[in-house]
Structures are given as structure tokens and as C-alpha cells.
Design a protein around this motif. Structure first.
Motif, short mmCIF file in Angstrom:
data_model
loop_
_atom_site.label_atom_id
_atom_site.label_comp_id
_atom_site.label_asym_id
_atom_site.label_seq_id
_atom_site.Cartn_x
_atom_site.Cartn_y
_atom_site.Cartn_z
N SER A 333 0.84 -1.20 0.00
CA SER A 333 0.00 0.00 0.00
C SER A 333 0.87 1.25 0.00
O SER A 333 1.63 1.48 0.94
CB SER A 333 -0.91 0.00 1.23
OG SER A 333 -1.47 1.27 1.46
N LYS A 335 -0.24 4.16 0.41
CA LYS A 335 -0.76 5.04 1.46
C LYS A 335 -0.17 4.66 2.82
O LYS A 335 0.17 5.54 3.62
CB LYS A 335 -2.29 4.96 1.51
CG LYS A 335 -2.94 5.60 0.28
CD LYS A 335 -4.46 5.56 0.35
CE LYS A 335 -5.07 6.22 -0.88
NZ LYS A 335 -6.55 6.17 -0.87
N VAL A 400 -6.63 6.64 8.91
CA VAL A 400 -7.65 6.51 7.85
C VAL A 400 -9.04 6.85 8.37
O VAL A 400 -9.96 7.06 7.58
CB VAL A 400 -7.65 5.09 7.23
CG1 VAL A 400 -6.31 4.76 6.61
CG2 VAL A 400 -8.06 4.02 8.24
N SER A 544 -2.17 -5.11 -4.97
CA SER A 544 -2.43 -3.70 -4.66
C SER A 544 -3.90 -3.32 -4.82
O SER A 544 -4.34 -2.30 -4.29
CB SER A 544 -1.57 -2.81 -5.55
OG SER A 544 -1.85 -3.06 -6.92
N ASP A 545 -4.66 -4.15 -5.53
CA ASP A 545 -6.10 -3.87 -5.70
C ASP A 545 -6.85 -3.94 -4.38
O ASP A 545 -7.97 -3.45 -4.27
CB ASP A 545 -6.72 -4.87 -6.69
CG ASP A 545 -6.21 -4.67 -8.11
OD1 ASP A 545 -5.69 -3.58 -8.40
OD2 ASP A 545 -6.33 -5.61 -8.91
N GLU A 547 -5.93 -2.61 -1.53
CA GLU A 547 -5.64 -1.48 -0.65
C GLU A 547 -6.91 -0.74 -0.23
O GLU A 547 -7.14 -0.51 0.97
CB GLU A 547 -4.69 -0.50 -1.33
CG GLU A 547 -4.34 0.70 -0.46
CD GLU A 547 -3.45 1.70 -1.20
OE1 GLU A 547 -2.52 2.24 -0.57
OE2 GLU A 547 -3.70 1.96 -2.39
N GLU A 548 -7.75 -0.37 -1.18
CA GLU A 548 -8.95 0.40 -0.85
C GLU A 548 -9.95 -0.44 -0.07
O GLU A 548 -10.66 0.08 0.81
CB GLU A 548 -9.59 0.95 -2.13
CG GLU A 548 -8.76 2.03 -2.81
CD GLU A 548 -8.41 3.19 -1.88
OE1 GLU A 548 -9.29 3.59 -1.08
OE2 GLU A 548 -7.27 3.68 -1.93
N GLN A 549 -10.04 -1.75 -0.37
CA GLN A 549 -10.93 -2.63 0.40
C GLN A 549 -10.47 -2.70 1.86
O GLN A 549 -11.29 -2.72 2.79
CB GLN A 549 -10.94 -4.03 -0.20
CG GLN A 549 -11.57 -4.12 -1.58
CD GLN A 549 -11.56 -5.55 -2.09
OE1 GLN A 549 -11.97 -6.47 -1.39
NE2 GLN A 549 -11.09 -5.74 -3.32
N ILE A 551 -8.74 -0.42 3.54
CA ILE A 551 -9.02 0.86 4.20
C ILE A 551 -10.51 0.97 4.52
O ILE A 551 -10.89 1.46 5.59
CB ILE A 551 -8.54 2.03 3.33
CG1 ILE A 551 -6.99 2.04 3.29
CG2 ILE A 551 -9.06 3.36 3.86
CD1 ILE A 551 -6.40 3.05 2.32
N ALA A 552 -11.35 0.49 3.62
CA ALA A 552 -12.80 0.51 3.86
C ALA A 552 -13.16 -0.33 5.08
O ALA A 552 -14.01 0.05 5.89
CB ALA A 552 -13.55 0.00 2.63
N LYS A 555 -12.20 1.55 8.23
CA LYS A 555 -13.12 2.66 8.51
C LYS A 555 -14.41 2.18 9.17
O LYS A 555 -15.06 2.93 9.90
CB LYS A 555 -13.44 3.41 7.22
CG LYS A 555 -12.31 4.29 6.72
CD LYS A 555 -12.75 5.11 5.52
CE LYS A 555 -11.69 6.13 5.12
NZ LYS A 555 -12.12 6.97 3.99
#
Length: 603
Positions: A333, A335, A400, A544-545, A547-549, A551-552, A555
Motif C-alpha cells: 500500500s 498510502k 484513515v 495492490s487492488d 488497498e482500498e478494500q 481501508i474501507a 473505517k
């Protein structure tokens, strides 16, 4: 040196524990507290309906006070951790706790008022902005509020907690600050180690004689003060149990499970699955003993490095450890990597190996500054690099969530350990993959598997001890000798009697047993470890796909039950053994590799 090994606290409140800015902050919070109290006292849901603008203003001021208290408490606790002789910091912390106690009392009044709102009207309130965004937490608080006593009784308990419950917690820290461990170097020179320094050296020194020498003095030091620690632990538990009883709670596990937003079925399934899978861990411990030339490992051998041939463990000076973490975070990641780099560049970490510091490590949030601070005693080993990554994982988790409403940032400890353990796994795997020789690979695999043994056995021993202690404490005071017996029995059971010696005074030396904020500060570690194993496996599959999952998922940790979080983001049922077994199987693979490549060294 490129990075500072001491944290920057002056950017938060300049001047240390005598900071004028900190005192001004406390004065401001006291005024805000008066306003908050008046607003809550006068709030009437009938008059505020249907728009509830007054309630929205109350929540806004609640957020301001919550952030301010966290900022001040993190700052002053940091000063105490870094210098246990700072008595002024202790006095200021007492003032912060007074404000927090009053704040807690007012929140209790507010909660009781929300309980009085009829269900139909409450649903109407939650359907409106800004309340719909924090619906889960408001509902959770209102449900818990139905068990509250009268406002006067709750206020009295909060007041008594300050010099009772919290006072005993502070007393523990005072006793620990007096602990010194004598140590004799090979040249005959003698020195006194702080608890933190001794703990590091006792666990990681390759010389068996050094480990055994420190452990003997360690046991002696905690034993000499065991009556003080016993009094402290008994009174902390006694206060907590009495508080439970007053609220009609007879099961001491009810509150820990509620705090972690998980069910007893999930906890039981996790432990049951672990118990069925301990034999490979026992085999690993026995193999490590053979590699160290012993029939069985002692307590202080578990974390000892395995040095075969001429191999010496790679040392990671702080700068190198920092760069290693950033580089390997980036593989997963960008980020995470950028965040870690920012933390190193801006001196968020207290890492110096010196006397006067408390033992252990932690990460704490500064919500007003939008930063975190990490405390540890860094000793340049691969294990310390993993620990540093672990704490940076905690900091990233808070990072995050920084734009979420304050009420949605309150994630429980079990999911708090997810981001930290995930970050640790990234670094542990990286060290193994970059090994330059078979001997180095063995050492690093051992370092990685040690953590599994800790999560499955050491943490379970803590859970067993604390459960049995609370059961006996309900009947009266538990003596220090009995506490030693309970601790050693729990360790033998959890480790399946695979060690040659145990640590009976562990209950005294472990801060977690004396934590006033979180009861049963143990099982969430094992949960977070295995939960993160599932996430880590998914990240490897998706690269790397993911990463957003990821972070979600982080959160959502402050606004969902644990079971719903797993179902939504991982599509798994935590009350069934399949998920837990999947994570354990990954650990078994590491153990099998370790067993295969070490076989030739014991023939």
C-alpha cells in the motif's frame, strides 16, 4: 542519523509537564465542561423534536471535549512513559482524570435521557442527518443505558472511581517505576536495568547465561513487591466486580465482550479451534529446544534467537529499520508507506534504549493534532522492527478514520489489533523472504512462529489466569501465593506443559492485568492476529487492488459489530471454525517449513 529516536512532544504542548499551553487547554476544557453540563441538563427531547438541533449541538460539544481529553491524556501519559520520575506529569494526569470523570458523569445523564425517548421517536431522530451517520453508536449507547442506575448513583460511582478504581491503576504505575533489575556484564561491571531494558534483553539475548541471570533477578524483583501488586490487582478487580453487581451484571465476561462488540460464541469458537491445533506449535517448541541443545525450552528461551553455525542476527539500526518498513509497506500500500514515512520524518516515535522508561510499547492517538505517538524501547533486532511496524499499523488505523465523526472512530481492541498485526505480518514475511542464508531464514522463521506461540499459548494463559482469578475474587481476596499458583497453572495448561520452567509472577509484571480502561486485555490480541491472517491472505491474492478494500474495512471498525464487519468485508461467519482454521493453516505451513529445514541440524 537520519531519523530522531526521540519523539517530538513540544509540537503538541511545548514545555513538558509544566507547559502553559497545556494548563490553558485544561482551563478551557473545564469551561466547556460547564457549558456541556448545562446543555445536557436542560435538554428535553419533546421541546427539541422534530429537528433536534439542540441534541446535534450537544454531540458537537461532546466531540470537542472528547478530542481535547484524548489529546491531553496522550501527551501526559507519554511524558510519564518516557520518564517515570516525572512527578509533575503524574499530578497533571490526575487533573485530566478529574475532568474525564466529570465528563463521564455528564455522558451518563445524556444517555439516560436518550433512554427516555420513545422508540418510535428515537427511530425518527436516527433517520435524520447528522444522527443517521452515527446511528450504530447512538443505538449502542442507548441500549447499554437501559442498565444504568439513577443519575445520582452513577455520578457517585464515577466520583469514587477517581481515587478508587483509577487510583489503584495509578498506584500500579508508581510501583513499577521503582523496579530495577541488577545485571552483571561479562567484564564484571554491574549496572541497573529498567524494567523495559531488562525485558528486552531477557527475551532476545543469544547468551543463555545472560537470559537466565536476568530472569532470576526479574522474578526476584517482582516477587519482592508481590504483596503490593496483589493488593492493587485485588482492589481493581474488587471495584470492577462491585460495579458490575450494582448494575445487575453477574457474568464478568459480559462487559469485555460488549466492549469488543463480539459474541461469546465467536470467542468460544476461536479458542476451541486453537486448542485443536496446538500440536504443531508444541512440535515447533520441542524442535527449537533441540536446536538450542535443551530437552525443553525454559520461559525465557521462547524468544531467544537461533544461531546456527557462524550466523549472527542482522541488526537494524533505527534508520535502517525505518527504511525497511517503508519499503515493504509500499509493496502492499502506497498510502501505508507514505504514512509511515511521515511518522518517521516528523518524530512521532520514542525509540531510545535508555533507563527510566516504562516497559512495553504502545501507540496513542492525538485527535486534535491529527497525529499519533508511538512508544517503545528499540533494540535493533528483527523482532523490534516487527514491533515498530505493529505500532505503525495502529497509527495508520487511526489515520484513515480521521475524517469520520468522533463517535464512529471508537473501535474496540480486538479489531484495533487487526491493522497492527497486519502491518507486522507484512514486515515479518519480508524479513524471511530477504534472508541471505538458510541459517538466517531459520532464525527469521523462528521469530515469526514465536508470535503464533505467543498468540495461541501466552495470550491464552493470560485469559485462563484472569478468568480463574475473577472467579475466585468474587469470593474474596486472592493472595499473592495463590495468584502465582493460578498463573503457573494457566501457563502449563496453555503451553501443554511443553516448557521446563514458567513465570509465576507474570501477573505482577504485565501491565494489561492492571489496565483500568479495558477488562480482559488479552483475547483481543489473538482475535486480531487470526483476523489479520485472513485479511493478509486476501491481500496476497488481490495484490495492490486490495488497498482500498482494506481501508474501507478499517473505517467500518468503529460502527459495526465484529461479526457483521467480517461478514461484510470478508464474507465469513466468525461463529464457525472454518475462518479460524484457515488462518491457523497458514501458520502450520510456516511451522512445517521450519521443521523441514531444521531437521538436518539435530541429526
Amino acid at each position: 542519523m537520519k531519523y530522531n529516536i526521540n519523539w517530538d512532544m513540544d509540537s503538541v504542548f511545548p514545555g513538558g509537564s509544566t507547559s502553559p499551553q497545556l494548563q490553558k487547554k485544561l482551563d478551557t476544557m473545564e469551561k466547556q465542561l460547564t457549558t456541556f453540563s448545562d446543555n445536557v441538563s436542560h435538554w428535553n427531547w419533546q421541546q427539541d423534536s422534530p429537528t433536534y438541533t439542540e441534541f446535534a449541538a450537544i454531540l458537537e460539544l461532546q466531540e470537542i471535549l472528547s478530542f481535547g481529553l484524548s489529546e491531553a491524556a496522550t501527551f501526559i501519559r507519554g511524558l510519564i512513559s518516557a520518564d517515570e520520575t516525572d512527578k509533575q506529569a503524574g499530578a497533571v494526569y490526575g487533573k485530566i482524570m478529574e475532568i474525564r470523570s466529570s465528563f463521564s458523569t455528564i455522558l451518563t445523564i445524556l444517555t439516560k435521557k436518550t433512554v427516555a425517548v420513545p422508540n418510535k421517536e428515537w427511530k425518527n431522530l436516527l433517520s435524520q442527518a447528522p444522527f443517521s451517520e452515527v446511528r450504530f453508536v447512538l443505538d449502542e449507547d442507548r441500549t447499554a443505558g437501559k442498565d444504568l442506575l439513577s443519575e445520582e448513583e452513577e455520578a457517585l460511582i464515577n466520583s469514587l472511581s477517581l481515587d478508587g478504581f483509577d487510583g489503584w491503576g495509578d498506584h500500579y504505575n508508581t510501583i513499577v517505576s521503582t523496579i530495577e533489575i541488577p545485571f552483571e556484564e561479562k567484564d564484571g561491571s554491574k549496572t541497573l536495568l529498567s524494567a523495559g531494558q531488562a525485558q528486552n534483553k531477557m527475551g532476545s539475548d543469544p547468551d543463555d547465561a545472560v537470559r537466565q541471570q536476568i530472569f532470576a533477578e526479574w522474578e526476584k524483583a517482582w516477587s519482592e513487591k508481590s504483596s503490593l501488586f496483589s493488593d492493587t490487582l485485588n482492589h481493581l478487580a474488587g471495584f470492577r466486580l462491585t460495579n458490575y453487581k450494582l448494575h445487575g451484571v453477574t457474568d464478568f465476561m459480559k462487559r469485555p465482550l460488549e466492549y469488543n462488540r463480539m459474541t461469546e460464541a465467536t470467542l468460544d469458537t476461536m479458542w476451541q479451534t486453537i486448542n485443536k491445533n496446538k500440536q504443531p506449535i508444541v512440535d515447533y517448541l520441542n524442535r527449537k529446544a533441540a536446536l538450542l541443545g535443551k530437552e525443553k525450552l525454559s520461559w525465557v528461551d521462547i524468544e531467544a534467537p537461533i544461531l546456527l553455525g557462524d550466523y549472527q542476527p542482522q541488526r537494524y539500526p533505527f534508520d535502517e529499520g525505518a527504511d525497511f518498513i517503508v519499503a515493504n509497506f509500499r509493496k502492499f500500500s502506497s498510502k501505508m508507506a507514505d504514512f509511515a514515512q511521515h511518522a518517521f520524518d516528523n518524530s512521532w516515535i520514542e525509540a531510545e534504549n535508555r533507563s527510566g522508561k516504562r516497559p512495553g510499547g504502545y501507540c496513542a492517538n492525538l485527535p486534535e493534532s491529527g497525529e499519533s505517538r508511538i512508544f517503545m524501547t528499540y533494540a535493533e533486532s528483527p523482532n523490534e522492527v516487527s514491533t515498530l511496524a505493529h505500532e505503525l499499523g495502529h497509527a495508520f488505523h487511526s489515520h484513515v478514520m480521521r475524517d469520520l465523526p468522533a463517535l464512529n472512530r471508537g473501535y474496540a481492541m480486538n479489531v484495533a489489533e487487526t491493522a497492527s498485526t497486519f502491518a507486522e505480518l507484512v514486515i515479518s514475511d519480508a524479513t524471511v523472504q530477504e534472508a541471505q542464508s538458510e541459517e538466517e531464514r531459520i532464525n527469521l522463521l523462528d521469530n515469526k512462529i514465536q508470535r503464533s506461540a505467543t498468540m495461541f499459548m501466552n495470550i491464552q494463559a493470560r485469559f485462563l489466569f484472569e478468568s480463574r482469578f475473577y472467579e475466585e475474587r468474587k469470593k474474596g481476596i486472592v493472595t499473592e501465593n495463590r495468584l502465582n499458583e493460578l498463573m503457573e497453572a494457566a501457563q502449563k495448561e496453555a503451553f501443554e506443559d511443553s516448557l521446563s520452567s514458567y513465570h509465576p509472577t507474570f501477573w505482577a509484571s504485565k501491565l494489561h492485568f492492571f489496565n483500568t480502561g479495558v477488562p480482559f486485555y488479552n483475547f483481543p490480541y489473538t482475535f486480531g492476529y487470526l483476523f489479520s491472517m485472513g485479511i493478509y491472505a486476501k491481500s496476497i491474492e488481490q495484490g495492490s487492488d486490495f488497498e482500498e478494500q482494506y481501508i474501507a474495512l478499517l473505517k467500518d471498525t468503529g460502527s459495526m459489530t465484529t461479526e457483521n464487519l467480517a461478514l461484510k468485508h470478508l464474507n465469513v461467519d466468525l461463529t464457525q471454525p472454518d475462518f479460524w482454521q484457515h488462518g491457523i493453516n497458514l501458520i502450520h505451513q510456516d511451522i512445517q517449513t521450519f521443521m523441514d529445514i531444521t531437521q538436518k541440524y539435530i541429526n
